[in-house]
Design a protein around this motif. Structure first.
Motif, mmCIF file in Angstrom:
data_model
loop_
_atom_site.group_PDB
_atom_site.id
_atom_site.type_symbol
_atom_site.label_atom_id
_atom_site.label_comp_id
_atom_site.label_asym_id
_atom_site.label_seq_id
_atom_site.Cartn_x
_atom_site.Cartn_y
_atom_site.Cartn_z
ATOM 1 N N PHE A 277 26.154 0.064 -4.576
ATOM 2 C CA PHE A 277 24.928 -0.526 -4.055
ATOM 3 C C PHE A 277 25.208 -1.659 -3.071
ATOM 4 C CE2 PHE A 277 23.824 1.195 -8.199
ATOM 5 C CZ PHE A 277 22.633 1.869 -7.938
ATOM 6 N N ILE A 278 24.272 -1.815 -2.142
ATOM 7 C CA ILE A 278 24.207 -2.988 -1.281
ATOM 8 C C ILE A 278 22.873 -3.663 -1.567
ATOM 9 C CG2 ILE A 278 24.011 -3.815 1.096
ATOM 10 C CD1 ILE A 278 25.889 -1.497 1.898
ATOM 11 N N GLY A 279 22.930 -4.922 -1.953
ATOM 12 C CA GLY A 279 21.702 -5.646 -2.242
ATOM 13 C C GLY A 279 20.951 -5.964 -0.969
ATOM 14 N N ALA B 242 10.536 -2.470 4.041
ATOM 15 C CA ALA B 242 10.034 -1.441 4.952
ATOM 16 C C ALA B 242 10.698 -0.103 4.636
ATOM 17 C CB ALA B 242 10.329 -1.846 6.398
ATOM 18 N N LEU B 243 9.945 0.975 4.812
ATOM 19 C CA LEU B 243 10.475 2.316 4.555
ATOM 20 C C LEU B 243 11.702 2.621 5.412
ATOM 21 C CD1 LEU B 243 7.195 4.417 4.258
ATOM 22 C CD2 LEU B 243 8.733 3.734 2.417
ATOM 23 N N GLU B 244 11.790 1.985 6.589
ATOM 24 C CA GLU B 244 12.930 2.245 7.479
ATOM 25 C C GLU B 244 14.275 1.967 6.806
ATOM 26 O OE1 GLU B 244 9.679 1.022 10.510
ATOM 27 O OE2 GLU B 244 10.245 0.464 8.478
ATOM 28 N N TRP B 245 14.288 1.077 5.808
ATOM 29 C CA TRP B 245 15.568 0.783 5.158
ATOM 30 C C TRP B 245 16.142 2.004 4.453
ATOM 31 C CZ3 TRP B 245 18.816 -2.700 6.418
ATOM 32 C CH2 TRP B 245 18.386 -3.918 6.938
ATOM 33 N N GLY B 246 15.281 2.823 3.839
ATOM 34 C CA GLY B 246 15.768 4.048 3.190
ATOM 35 C C GLY B 246 16.386 5.001 4.194
ATOM 36 N N GLU B 247 15.708 5.183 5.325
ATOM 37 C CA GLU B 247 16.232 6.044 6.384
ATOM 38 C C GLU B 247 17.537 5.484 6.941
ATOM 39 O OE1 GLU B 247 16.777 8.901 9.347
ATOM 40 O OE2 GLU B 247 15.597 8.925 7.505
ATOM 41 N N PHE B 248 17.594 4.163 7.103
ATOM 42 C CA PHE B 248 18.799 3.535 7.636
ATOM 43 C C PHE B 248 19.993 3.769 6.714
ATOM 44 C CE2 PHE B 248 21.783 0.025 8.058
ATOM 45 C CZ PHE B 248 22.043 0.056 9.417
ATOM 46 N N PHE B 249 19.801 3.604 5.429
ATOM 47 C CA PHE B 249 20.891 3.841 4.480
ATOM 48 C C PHE B 249 21.316 5.303 4.512
ATOM 49 C CE2 PHE B 249 20.399 -0.368 2.981
ATOM 50 C CZ PHE B 249 21.453 -0.645 2.115
ATOM 51 N N ARG B 250 20.350 6.231 4.566
ATOM 52 C CA ARG B 250 20.692 7.650 4.608
ATOM 53 C C ARG B 250 21.518 7.979 5.839
ATOM 54 N NH1 ARG B 250 19.741 11.925 7.090
ATOM 55 N NH2 ARG B 250 18.185 11.012 8.465
ATOM 56 N N ALA B 251 21.152 7.400 6.980
ATOM 57 C CA ALA B 251 21.806 7.746 8.245
ATOM 58 C C ALA B 251 23.098 6.971 8.500
ATOM 59 C CB ALA B 251 20.836 7.513 9.402
ATOM 60 N N ASN B 252 23.194 5.734 8.007
ATOM 61 C CA ASN B 252 24.301 4.867 8.414
ATOM 62 C C ASN B 252 25.140 4.280 7.282
ATOM 63 O OD1 ASN B 252 23.583 4.642 11.417
ATOM 64 N ND2 ASN B 252 21.674 4.066 10.411
ATOM 65 N N LEU B 253 24.674 4.432 6.069
ATOM 66 C CA LEU B 253 25.401 3.850 4.932
ATOM 67 C C LEU B 253 25.606 4.884 3.835
ATOM 68 C CD1 LEU B 253 23.709 0.343 4.816
ATOM 69 C CD2 LEU B 253 26.122 0.783 5.196
ATOM 70 N N GLN B 254 26.072 6.058 4.236
ATOM 71 C CA GLN B 254 26.301 7.117 3.262
ATOM 72 C C GLN B 254 27.331 6.659 2.237
ATOM 73 O OE1 GLN B 254 27.260 10.622 5.501
ATOM 74 N NE2 GLN B 254 25.234 10.741 6.432
ATOM 75 N N GLY B 255 27.034 6.914 0.979
ATOM 76 C CA GLY B 255 27.894 6.459 -0.109
ATOM 77 C C GLY B 255 27.381 5.183 -0.747
ATOM 78 N N PHE B 256 26.386 4.545 -0.101
ATOM 79 C CA PHE B 256 25.785 3.329 -0.644
ATOM 80 C C PHE B 256 24.283 3.522 -0.815
ATOM 81 C CE2 PHE B 256 29.518 1.876 1.672
ATOM 82 C CZ PHE B 256 30.148 1.087 0.721
ATOM 83 N N LYS C 161 29.335 -2.590 12.349
ATOM 84 C CA LYS C 161 30.522 -1.885 11.869
ATOM 85 C C LYS C 161 31.594 -2.844 11.342
ATOM 86 C CE LYS C 161 30.159 2.408 14.517
ATOM 87 N NZ LYS C 161 30.778 3.249 15.556
ATOM 88 N N LYS C 162 31.700 -4.024 11.959
ATOM 89 C CA LYS C 162 32.665 -5.019 11.450
ATOM 90 C C LYS C 162 32.259 -5.477 10.057
ATOM 91 C CE LYS C 162 34.139 -6.822 15.939
ATOM 92 N NZ LYS C 162 34.063 -7.964 16.874
ATOM 93 N N TRP C 163 30.980 -5.733 9.866
ATOM 94 C CA TRP C 163 30.504 -6.119 8.522
ATOM 95 C C TRP C 163 30.735 -4.986 7.532
ATOM 96 C CZ3 TRP C 163 26.438 -3.874 5.722
ATOM 97 C CH2 TRP C 163 26.152 -4.507 4.511
ATOM 98 N N LEU C 164 30.414 -3.759 7.934
ATOM 99 C CA LEU C 164 30.543 -2.609 7.048
ATOM 100 C C LEU C 164 32.001 -2.372 6.655
ATOM 101 C CD1 LEU C 164 29.113 -0.298 5.619
ATOM 102 C CD2 LEU C 164 29.332 1.043 7.729
ATOM 103 N N LYS C 165 32.920 -2.642 7.556
ATOM 104 C CA LYS C 165 34.340 -2.501 7.226
ATOM 105 C C LYS C 165 34.713 -3.415 6.054
ATOM 106 C CE LYS C 165 38.951 -2.715 9.325
ATOM 107 N NZ LYS C 165 39.725 -3.027 10.553
ATOM 108 N N GLY C 166 34.143 -4.605 6.018
ATOM 109 C CA GLY C 166 34.377 -5.513 4.905
ATOM 110 C C GLY C 166 33.783 -5.002 3.604
ATOM 111 N N VAL C 167 32.637 -4.323 3.703
ATOM 112 C CA VAL C 167 31.992 -3.741 2.516
ATOM 113 C C VAL C 167 32.861 -2.633 1.935
ATOM 114 C CG1 VAL C 167 30.002 -2.413 1.726
ATOM 115 C CG2 VAL C 167 29.660 -4.336 3.275
ATOM 116 N N LYS C 168 33.408 -1.814 2.833
ATOM 117 C CA LYS C 168 34.196 -0.643 2.376
ATOM 118 C C LYS C 168 35.574 -1.060 1.890
ATOM 119 C CE LYS C 168 31.850 2.826 5.172
ATOM 120 N NZ LYS C 168 31.966 3.816 6.253
#
Length: 198
Positions: free
Chosen positions: A2-4, A23-37, A191-198
């Motif tokens: 999870f990402i809080g 906003a509903l856009e957050w669900g779409e954003f996670f589906r499209a750009n944060l697969q696995g989270f 992407k730099k932030w996401l690299k730290g998450v992964k």
């Protein structure tokens, strides 16, 4: 995993009730750009530390003004809770990303200055090391200058700070909404932030 995600606070007008919302856009954003989270909405009535064992990172979302810029009970409630998140992420070197209001909150936390701005609704151009990009924009206050521990990553034509990072910690702020249309026309910072998450 999870990402809080911190939520917007709303006051129901037909009868008094405070509500948390994303906003509903957050669900779409996670589906499209944060697969696995999966997004884990953070409730202001629960201690943030209770979420920590389940999280790989945190996003402070947009919505509401900072209480220092537009004093009201909703903004104050968010400020107090999100300040605790920022302090935790700083201390534990936990990946944190602020979006619009979230970026303003992080900037203020690290002694930056903010001011009212014009022409920041709709779209506008930003400049980064990689060039110029058009991004969405939905804010009435902008970051005028950064505190000494923050580094600018993007500026708008009026000189206001559009993105930044902490010089030593995995903490980033972006003034445009990555979850909305044109949100990732500039995606290197995300992407730099996401690299730290992964």
């Amino acid at each position: 995993m999870f990402i809080g995600v911190s939520q917007r606070l709303l006051l129901n007008e037909s009868y008094y009730e405070l509500r948390e919302a994303l906003a509903l856009e957050w669900g779409e954003f996670f589906r499209a750009n944060l697969q696995g989270f999966l997004p884990l909405p953070l409730s202001y009535e629960l201690d943030f530390k209770a979420y920590v064992p389940h999280l790989k990172g945190v996003i402070l979302s947009g919505g509401n003004d900072l209480n220092s810029l537009n004093p009201n009970e909703l903004s104050l409630k968010r400020d107090v809770y999100e300040a605790k998140i920022i302090s935790y992420c700083f201390k534990k070197e936990f990946p944190l990303l602020g979006i619009c209001r979230g970026a303003q909150m992080i900037a203020q936390h690290f002694n930056s200055t903010l001011k009212p701005c014009q022409n920041h609704i709709g779209t506008h151009q930003i400049t980064t090391k990689r060039g110029e990009f058009e991004v969405n924009s939905f804010h009435n206050f902008c970051i005028e200058s950064l505190g000494q521990n923050l580094k600018s990553l993007a500026v708008s034509k009026d000189g206001s700070i559009e993105a930044f990072k902490h010089k030593k910690k995995p903490i980033y702020g972006i003034m445009w909404h990555i979850e909305r249309e044109r949100g990732l026309s500039e995606n290197a910072i995300f992407k730099k932030w996401l690299k730290g998450v992964k």
